[in-house]
Design an enzyme around this catalytic site. Structure first.
Site, mmCIF file in Angstrom:
data_model
loop_
_atom_site.group_PDB
_atom_site.id
_atom_site.type_symbol
_atom_site.label_atom_id
_atom_site.label_comp_id
_atom_site.label_asym_id
_atom_site.label_seq_id
_atom_site.Cartn_x
_atom_site.Cartn_y
_atom_site.Cartn_z
ATOM 1 C CD1 TRP A 184 10.744 101.225 46.056
ATOM 2 C CD2 TRP A 184 9.128 100.246 44.993
ATOM 3 N NE1 TRP A 184 11.107 99.828 46.066
ATOM 4 C CE2 TRP A 184 10.067 99.307 45.309
ATOM 5 C CE3 TRP A 184 7.981 99.788 44.206
ATOM 6 C CZ2 TRP A 184 9.685 97.923 44.943
ATOM 7 C CZ3 TRP A 184 8.058 98.433 43.703
ATOM 8 C CH2 TRP A 184 8.753 97.482 44.274
ATOM 9 C CE LYS A 227 11.470 95.896 48.781
ATOM 10 N NZ LYS A 227 10.242 95.362 48.128
ATOM 11 C CG ASP A 258 7.988 100.326 53.285
ATOM 12 O OD1 ASP A 258 8.094 99.421 54.107
ATOM 13 O OD2 ASP A 258 6.920 100.308 52.259
ATOM 14 C CG HIS A 261 11.423 98.971 51.779
ATOM 15 N ND1 HIS A 261 11.118 99.965 50.620
ATOM 16 C CD2 HIS A 261 10.369 98.269 51.893
ATOM 17 C CE1 HIS A 261 10.101 99.299 50.054
ATOM 18 N NE2 HIS A 261 9.652 98.480 50.707
ATOM 19 C CG HIS A 285 5.179 103.611 52.031
ATOM 20 N ND1 HIS A 285 5.400 103.075 50.844
ATOM 21 C CD2 HIS A 285 4.328 105.072 51.706
ATOM 22 C CE1 HIS A 285 4.898 103.733 49.878
ATOM 23 N NE2 HIS A 285 4.097 104.865 50.258
ATOM 24 C CG ASP A 293 8.866 95.068 52.179
ATOM 25 O OD1 ASP A 293 8.247 95.617 52.831
ATOM 26 O OD2 ASP A 293 8.916 95.179 50.779
ATOM 27 C CG ASP A 295 4.327 95.210 51.965
ATOM 28 O OD1 ASP A 295 4.529 96.226 52.283
ATOM 29 O OD2 ASP A 295 5.383 94.458 51.315
ATOM 30 C CG ASP A 325 3.289 99.785 50.910
ATOM 31 O OD1 ASP A 325 2.298 99.303 50.440
ATOM 32 O OD2 ASP A 325 4.337 100.011 50.663
HETATM 33 C C1 RNT Z 1 7.460 98.246 47.557
HETATM 34 C C2 RNT Z 1 7.288 99.454 48.052
HETATM 35 C C3 RNT Z 1 6.144 100.293 47.319
HETATM 36 C C4 RNT Z 1 5.077 99.404 47.116
HETATM 37 C C5 RNT Z 1 3.714 99.877 46.606
HETATM 38 C C6 RNT Z 1 2.944 99.277 45.996
HETATM 39 O O1 RNT Z 1 8.335 97.444 48.427
HETATM 40 O O2 RNT Z 1 6.929 99.350 49.425
HETATM 41 O O3 RNT Z 1 5.866 101.428 48.193
HETATM 42 O O4 RNT Z 1 4.625 98.578 47.961
HETATM 43 O O5 RNT Z 1 4.373 101.132 45.678
HETATM 44 ZN ZN ZN Z 2 6.598 101.090 50.451
#
Ligand code: RNT
Ligand code: ZN
Length: 417
Positions: A184, A227, A258, A261, A285, A293, A295, A325
């Site tokens: 990434w 992303k 992800d 993303h 992810h 995003d 997380d 993630d």
């Molecule tokens: C970032 C991505 C990536 C990271 C990790 C830490 O937006 O999601 O995967 O979260 O590599």
């Molecule tokens: Zn990710």
């Protein structure tokens, strides 16, 4: 008979009536490995560089006490988390988590810097996955890494990525379990670019260089993560969805989806079945975006259930690698791992408890009334009783019992850091 067992026996009968064998489901569930991301343990800091700020447009917010400060603490924390999660899983490492006292830069990393992790993984019966770390580094300051127009910057990251593949190969060989390496890159512009093509062409060529060495896929496979935007790269991201999907399909790589993303109303649960028509394998992810995003820790929400349904109803679970993630620094970090991972497993279990063939039959026959009626009724079937039983036979705490263990560990260990 314990209450857990009693409830399970009743649930088992109820599921048997719709043709679902709960014992068999549990046996199949045991085979699914979740890749736990090491970076929840210390807010994506890693141990290779001191006092470096997280960059790349990702953010951890919160300052809950007790973050792991070194490899030893991270392992100790992981061991607590793993003791509260049923099943055998994988650990997903970032390159900045190298286990070494040497002063070594990202373009100098070697397998030996990760020997401690291999020993730990062997000891815990786990597999390892891996990630080059193309952020939080002076060479990433311009906002570009592998797609930089500066060949010195580009070469640095190409070298880092190449070395990461060698480390991944070493993991796969040592552990006898394939390592998934995820690439990434945060590369992008805050404001509107004039040339949207050149950085993408450079990224494509740089990746071709990274992957020029063929590595046995039994040891490791490569994935590329797209992303839509990052903080500070709001107008343009080089590794967009089209870029990464196109790259993965044309180069026989894995695509990494992800959950955070994409645009806020776009869901990865609907992308799985398309991507896997064109690639051999997929990496997920699993995360929880809240408006962006962000997380957040994965909860058992509609999208998580939809992701699990997409994998289970289709059989695509066989070619999907599930990684987590999220990074929340505002709550106990071990609890974050436990909540997110248990939820991922719960969602898979819930999906596996459906009589899929019968539902597919209703659908193919055009009986949409039954499809809706049954999927809605199955939502309140006693899946919790099966989950509790699975936890019990796996030797991990049933229901919220795990929280007391985390609180005790916080009091005795984390609060003293
Ligand atoms: C970032 C991505 C990536 C990271 C990790 C830490 O937006 O999601 O995967 O979260 O590599
Ligand atoms: Zn990710």
């Amino acid at each position: 008979m314990s209450d857990v067992l009693k409830a399970y026996e009743i649930a088992k009968k109820q599921y048997a009536k719709i043709g679902v064998d709960t014992d068999k489901v549990i046996e199949n569930l045991k085979k699914i490995k979740i890749s736990l991301h090491c970076w929840q343990g210390d807010d994506v800091n890693g141990f290779l560089f001191k006092d470096i700020e997280l960059s790349g447009g990702i953010q951890t917010t919160g300052n809950y006490p007790g973050a792991a400060r070194n490899v030893k603490e991270l392992r100790q924390d992981l061991e607590v988390a793993l003791s509260l999660i049923p099943g055998k899983h994988k650990l997903n490492l970032h390159s900045i988590y190298a286990d070494t006292d040497e002063k070594v830069d990202l373009n100098e990393l070697e397998p030996r810097h990760f020997a401690g992790w291999v020993d730990w993984a062997k000891h815990n019966g786990m597999g390892l996955d891996f990630n080059p770390t193309c952020f939080s580094h002076p060479m990433a300051e311009s906002g570009f890494t592998i797609s930089s127009a500066d060949s010195k910057v580009r070469d640095f990251w190409v070298e880092h990525c190449k070395r990461c593949r060698k480390i991944a190969e070493y993991f796969g060989k040592e552990l006898g379990m394939k390592c998934v390496t995820n690439f990434w890159f945060p590369d992008g512009y805050k404001d509107i670019p004039v040339d949207r093509e050149a950085p993408r062409r450079r990224m494509m060529e740089a990746l071709d260089e990274v992957f020029s060495e063929k590595i046995n896929p039994e040891y490791c496979v490569d994935a590329i993560e797209s992303k839509v935007f990052g903080i500070g790269a709001e107008s343009y991201t080089v590794g967009s969805n089209e870029f990464c999907l196109g790259y993965a399909v044309s180069r026989n790589k894995l695509y990494c989806l992800d959950a955070g993303h994409f645009h806020p109303t776009e869901v990865i649960s609907d992308k799985i079945s398309s991507v896997l028509l064109y690639t051999d394998e997929l990496l997920l992810h699993v995360s929880r975006p809240v408006r962006w995003d962000s997380d957040h820790v994965v909860i058992l929400d509609d999208e998580l259930n939809a992701i699990a349904n997409s994998l289970i109803r289709t059989g695509l679970i066989e070619s999907t690698n599930i990684g987590l993630d999220f990074f929340d620094a505002s709550i106990n970090r071990i609890a974050a791992w436990v909540i997110g991972t248990r939820n991922m497993i719960k969602a898979l279990l819930k999906a596996m408890l459906e009589p899929v063939e019968a539902l597919k039959k209703a659908e193919i026959e055009g009986d949409y009334t039954s499809r809706l009626a049954l999927t809605e009724e199955y939502k309140t079937y006693p899946f919790g009783a099966v989950w509790d039983y699975y936890c019990q036979i796996s030797g991990v705490p049933v229901r919220e019992e795990w929280l007391d263990i985390v609180k005790k560990y916080e009091q005795e260990t984390l609060s003293k850091r």
